[in-house]
Scaffold this active site. Sequence first.
Site, mmCIF file in Angstrom:
data_model
loop_
_atom_site.group_PDB
_atom_site.id
_atom_site.type_symbol
_atom_site.label_atom_id
_atom_site.label_comp_id
_atom_site.label_asym_id
_atom_site.label_seq_id
_atom_site.Cartn_x
_atom_site.Cartn_y
_atom_site.Cartn_z
ATOM 1 N N GLU A 1 57.921 4.880 -17.334
ATOM 2 C CA GLU A 1 57.866 3.951 -16.193
ATOM 3 C C GLU A 1 58.925 2.887 -16.461
ATOM 4 O O GLU A 1 58.701 1.968 -17.252
ATOM 5 C CB GLU A 1 56.473 3.317 -16.092
ATOM 6 N N CYS B 1 59.049 -5.092 -12.196
ATOM 7 C CA CYS B 1 59.906 -3.892 -12.195
ATOM 8 C C CYS B 1 60.344 -3.524 -10.782
ATOM 9 O O CYS B 1 61.400 -2.942 -10.604
ATOM 10 C CB CYS B 1 59.169 -2.732 -12.836
HETATM 11 P P1 NAD Z 1 61.189 -3.291 -23.297
HETATM 12 O O1 NAD Z 1 61.707 -1.934 -23.045
HETATM 13 O O2 NAD Z 1 62.049 -4.261 -24.012
HETATM 14 O O3 NAD Z 1 59.830 -3.208 -24.151
HETATM 15 C C1 NAD Z 1 58.754 -2.388 -23.773
HETATM 16 C C2 NAD Z 1 57.965 -1.978 -25.005
HETATM 17 O O4 NAD Z 1 58.823 -1.260 -25.887
HETATM 18 C C3 NAD Z 1 57.388 -3.147 -25.786
HETATM 19 O O5 NAD Z 1 56.049 -2.847 -26.123
HETATM 20 C C4 NAD Z 1 58.267 -3.209 -27.041
HETATM 21 O O6 NAD Z 1 57.556 -3.615 -28.179
HETATM 22 C C5 NAD Z 1 58.717 -1.773 -27.206
HETATM 23 N N1 NAD Z 1 60.039 -1.685 -27.860
HETATM 24 C C6 NAD Z 1 61.072 -2.561 -27.723
HETATM 25 N N2 NAD Z 1 62.145 -2.138 -28.448
HETATM 26 C C7 NAD Z 1 61.775 -0.982 -29.031
HETATM 27 C C8 NAD Z 1 62.435 -0.066 -29.906
HETATM 28 N N3 NAD Z 1 63.684 -0.261 -30.297
HETATM 29 N N4 NAD Z 1 61.751 1.029 -30.318
HETATM 30 C C9 NAD Z 1 60.481 1.241 -29.905
HETATM 31 N N5 NAD Z 1 59.802 0.398 -29.089
HETATM 32 C C10 NAD Z 1 60.437 -0.699 -28.666
HETATM 33 O O7 NAD Z 1 60.740 -3.848 -21.855
HETATM 34 P P2 NAD Z 1 60.214 -5.304 -21.487
HETATM 35 O O8 NAD Z 1 61.326 -6.274 -21.652
HETATM 36 O O9 NAD Z 1 58.914 -5.589 -22.141
HETATM 37 O O10 NAD Z 1 59.894 -5.087 -19.942
HETATM 38 C C11 NAD Z 1 60.867 -5.215 -18.954
HETATM 39 C C12 NAD Z 1 61.361 -3.879 -18.470
HETATM 40 O O11 NAD Z 1 60.280 -3.028 -18.146
HETATM 41 C C13 NAD Z 1 62.159 -4.014 -17.174
HETATM 42 O O12 NAD Z 1 63.266 -3.166 -17.219
HETATM 43 C C14 NAD Z 1 61.170 -3.574 -16.117
HETATM 44 O O13 NAD Z 1 61.786 -3.110 -14.938
HETATM 45 C C15 NAD Z 1 60.415 -2.512 -16.833
HETATM 46 N N6 NAD Z 1 59.090 -2.327 -16.259
HETATM 47 C C16 NAD Z 1 58.812 -1.171 -15.624
HETATM 48 C C17 NAD Z 1 57.569 -1.003 -15.021
HETATM 49 C C18 NAD Z 1 57.216 0.255 -14.298
HETATM 50 O O14 NAD Z 1 56.041 0.453 -14.065
HETATM 51 N N7 NAD Z 1 58.148 1.105 -13.941
HETATM 52 C C19 NAD Z 1 56.620 -2.017 -15.101
HETATM 53 C C20 NAD Z 1 56.938 -3.178 -15.769
HETATM 54 C C21 NAD Z 1 58.182 -3.327 -16.357
#
Ligand code: NAD
Length: 510
Positions: free
Chosen positions: A218, A252
Site C-alpha cells: 500500500e 497517502c
Molecule cells: P516509510 O516507507 O518511510 O515507512 C513505513 C514503514 O517502513 C515504517 O514502519 C518504517 O519503520 C519501515 N521502514 C522504514 N525504512 C525501512 C527500511 N529501510 N527497511 C525496512 N523497513 C523500513 O513511510 P512513512 O513515511 O511512514 O509513510 C509515508 C508514506 O506512506 C507516503 O508515501 C504515503 O503515501 C504512504 N502511505 C500509503 C498508504 C496507503 O494505504 N497506500 C497509507 C498511508 C501512507
Amino acid sequence: MSKLNYTPVDEIDKIHAELSNTFKSGKVQPIAYRKYVLLQLGYLLKDNVSKFEEVLMADLGKPKVEVTLTEIGPSISEIKDTYSNVEKWAKPEKPGFSINYTPMRRVIYKQGKGIVLIISPFNYPINMSFGPIASAIAAGNTVVFKPSEQTPATSSLFAELFAKYVDPSVICVVNGGVAETSKLLEHPWGHILFTGSGRVGRIIASAAGKTLTPVTLELGGKSPVFVDPKCDLSMAARRIFWGKNLNAGQSCVAPDYILVPKDFQNKFIEALKAANDAFYPTPEAEANSIGRLVSPQAYKRLSNLLKSTKGTIAFGGRLDEATKYIQPTVVRDVSFDDPLMSEELFGPVLPIVPVDDIDEVIKFVNAHDHPLALYVFSQDNEVKTKIINSTQSGAICMNETMTHVGAEGLPFGGVGPSGSGHHNGKFGFDTFTHTRASLDPPGWLDMILSSRYPPYTDKKLKSISWLFPKLPARPTGPPAPMEGRSFTKWFLFALATIFAGLLTKRKILV
Ligand code: NAD
C-alpha cells in the site's frame, strides 16, 4: 518527544517461532475465538480514546475531531463490519455448476495463511493498522504488527495496550526501525502487508522475494485533481481544501496538485480562498485545526520545496520551524517541471497547474506513475467517462476527496508504483486468506474417466477430446466498434443486426 522502546533484535526469532506455533496449534481457527479478538481490538480503541488523543497530539498535533473522524471511527467501523461478516466470509464455498466437475465435489476452503506481518506508516497510525490487523485475525492468522518509529508516543501506547487486550502469542507488537524491520524480513511469512513509501516498498518486496512471501504493498505518490469549469465550484473547493489539509496533508490519497484550465484558475483560487476563510476564520482556529508535520526532516523537506517553487503563493505560506507548522498554502501558476511537482508533497501545500484542456491532463497523468487516487471535479458525465477510460489509478473519485478510502464495499489499493493488492472489509479478509481448493471425486467417476488411464489408444483420444468444449465460431472480421455507444444506440444496433441477419438468413453470432 517520547521515547520508544525498541524490541530487542535478538528476541525477534523467538517471537516469530512463538506466533508460528500459536497458528499451528489451531488456537486462532475457531470463528468464536477470532470474533473474541476482534472485539478486544474494538474495545482496545474504545476504552482508550483519550489516551490515543493525547499520543496523536504529541506525535502529529492531530486535532481531536480528526482522531475520531480519521483514526478511531473508521477503525471501529471496519472491526465491526469484519466482526459481523466473518462467519459468512470464512464459510467454505462451492463453485457454480459444471457438467464435468460438479460430480467431483469441489469445495473452496478459506484458511489463514499462517503468521503474517503488518508494517505500518506514521501518518494514520491507527487507521492504517487496525483494519489490516482485523482482517488478518478474521482470516485466522496470527499477527506481528510493526508500527512506525516516527510516532513514538502512539507506538509505545500500542505496545502497552496490545499486551493488555490480546494474547501476545496471537498479536505481537514489534517496535523499532530499520534494524528491527530488516530482522523481521529475514523470516518467511504467510503474508506481508506493507503500508508506506515506494522507496521502502521496494526493499520490502525484494526481501519478501527471498522467502517467497506474498506481499501487499500500500504505497503513495502524487494524487492529481482535475477541476473542470463545469463543476459545483464552491463544493469542489471545500472538498479539495479539506482533503488537502486533513492530517496536515500527510495522507497517502491527499490531493497532491490541481490541474485546471488556464482561464479558470483565478475563479478556482477565489473559491479555495473562500473555503480557507470559512475553515480557518481566525489564526487560533487555524492553529487548532491543522496538525503538525511528523518530524523536523519532513518540515525541512517541504519548506525547502515551497521556497524553491517558481510558482506564486496565492495565499498562506507561513512557516514555523519550531512547531513543524506549515500554514495551508496555495501556489498558483505552477509548471509541470516545478520542484513542487517533483515528489509526493505530503503536507498542506497545494500547487495549481494551469492546463490547456482535458487532453493535456490525460497526457500528463499517463506520463507519470499511476496515482493512488485520481480526483475529478465535474458535473459533465462525458468528462468523467473520458478520464475513467483513458487513465489508470488505484481509485478514481468524482466530486469528492479522501472518502473512498474507507467506503464499505470498495477495495482500497494502488496500481503499479502506487501499490498492489487491496484491503478494506472483505477485500482485506481475502488478502489474508488462502483459498484452498479441494476435490473429492467419487469412485464411480472412473467409469467415465477410464480413458485417461494408459495404455493410450485412438479410441481413448476421441472420448477424451469429447470432454472439452468447442470454441465459438471464428470471427469473420474486426470487432464491431461498440465502445462509447449509449445503451439506446447499442440496443438499436443489436436490433438492426438481428433483423438484417434474419433477412439474409445468415447465421447470427451472439
Ligand atoms: P516509510 O516507507 O518511510 O515507512 C513505513 C514503514 O517502513 C515504517 O514502519 C518504517 O519503520 C519501515 N521502514 C522504514 N525504512 C525501512 C527500511 N529501510 N527497511 C525496512 N523497513 C523500513 O513511510 P512513512 O513515511 O511512514 O509513510 C509515508 C508514506 O506512506 C507516503 O508515501 C504515503 O503515501 C504512504 N502511505 C500509503 C498508504 C496507503 O494505504 N497506500 C497509507 C498511508 C501512507
